[in-house]
Design a protein around this motif. Structure first.
Motif, PDB file in Angstrom:
ATOM      1  N   CYS A 172     -14.747  16.308 -58.212  1.00  0.00           N
ATOM      2  CA  CYS A 172     -14.858  14.956 -58.768  1.00  0.00           C
ATOM      3  C   CYS A 172     -14.934  15.005 -60.290  1.00  0.00           C
ATOM      4  CB  CYS A 172     -16.092  14.251 -58.204  1.00  0.00           C
ATOM      5  SG  CYS A 172     -15.957  13.924 -56.439  1.00  0.00           S
ATOM      6  N   HIS A 176      -6.821  13.917 -54.089  1.00  0.00           N
ATOM      7  CA  HIS A 176      -8.279  13.727 -54.198  1.00  0.00           C
ATOM      8  C   HIS A 176      -8.629  12.244 -54.116  1.00  0.00           C
ATOM      9  CE1 HIS A 176     -12.371  15.030 -55.715  1.00  0.00           C
ATOM     10  NE2 HIS A 176     -12.427  13.716 -55.793  1.00  0.00           N
ATOM     11  N   CYS A 223     -11.467  10.521 -51.625  1.00  0.00           N
ATOM     12  CA  CYS A 223     -12.787  10.399 -52.240  1.00  0.00           C
ATOM     13  C   CYS A 223     -13.057   8.967 -52.696  1.00  0.00           C
ATOM     14  CB  CYS A 223     -12.877  11.352 -53.422  1.00  0.00           C
ATOM     15  SG  CYS A 223     -14.479  11.339 -54.211  1.00  0.00           S
ATOM     16  N   CYS A 273     -14.234   8.523 -56.477  1.00  0.00           N
ATOM     17  CA  CYS A 273     -13.179   8.626 -57.479  1.00  0.00           C
ATOM     18  C   CYS A 273     -12.216   7.444 -57.398  1.00  0.00           C
ATOM     19  CB  CYS A 273     -12.440   9.949 -57.325  1.00  0.00           C
ATOM     20  SG  CYS A 273     -13.465  11.344 -57.828  1.00  0.00           S
ATOM     21  N   PHE A 297     -21.164  10.211 -57.483  1.00  0.00           N
ATOM     22  CA  PHE A 297     -20.944  11.600 -57.837  1.00  0.00           C
ATOM     23  C   PHE A 297     -22.179  12.455 -57.669  1.00  0.00           C
ATOM     24  CE2 PHE A 297     -17.478   9.977 -60.853  1.00  0.00           C
ATOM     25  CZ  PHE A 297     -16.532  10.096 -59.851  1.00  0.00           C
TER      26      PHE A 297
HETATM   27 ZN   LIG Z   1     -14.016  12.635 -56.047  1.00  0.00          ZN
END
Ligand SMILES: [Zn+2]
Length: 83
Positions: A10, A36, A40, A43, A77
């Motif tokens: 991340c 990603h 995620c 993100c 995060f």
């Molecule tokens: Zn991420």
């Protein structure tokens, strides 16, 4: 040491966001970035916030993120910034 050898973390993704939006990443980096983002949520939220910031301000400014958004990101995060 190669940042791009494996799946992005991340933190690495966050560092690449501006390059991604400016089209400055290589094809390979872009593919890793998007894979990603697809996996995620944190993100995903981050990328959307940056895009909204650009739409509102007409330019890229991470400093313009709202405190709420920044807090949500830090939660997402797991507080990596504090270490
Ligand atoms: Zn991420």
């Amino acid at each position: 040491m190669s940042v791009y050898a494996e799946q992005l973390s991340c933190q690495e993704l966050v560092e690449l966001v501006t390059d991604y939006l400016e089209g400055a990443l290589s094809e390979e980096e872009t593919a890793r970035f998007e894979s990603h983002i697809g996996l995620c949520d944190g993100c995903n939220v981050y990328l959307e916030q940056i895009r909204r910031t650009i739409a509102l301000c007409g330019r890229l400014s991470v400093d313009a993120l709202s405190p709420e958004a920044e807090r949500a990101l830090l939660d997402a995060f797991g507080g990596w910034r504090s270490s």
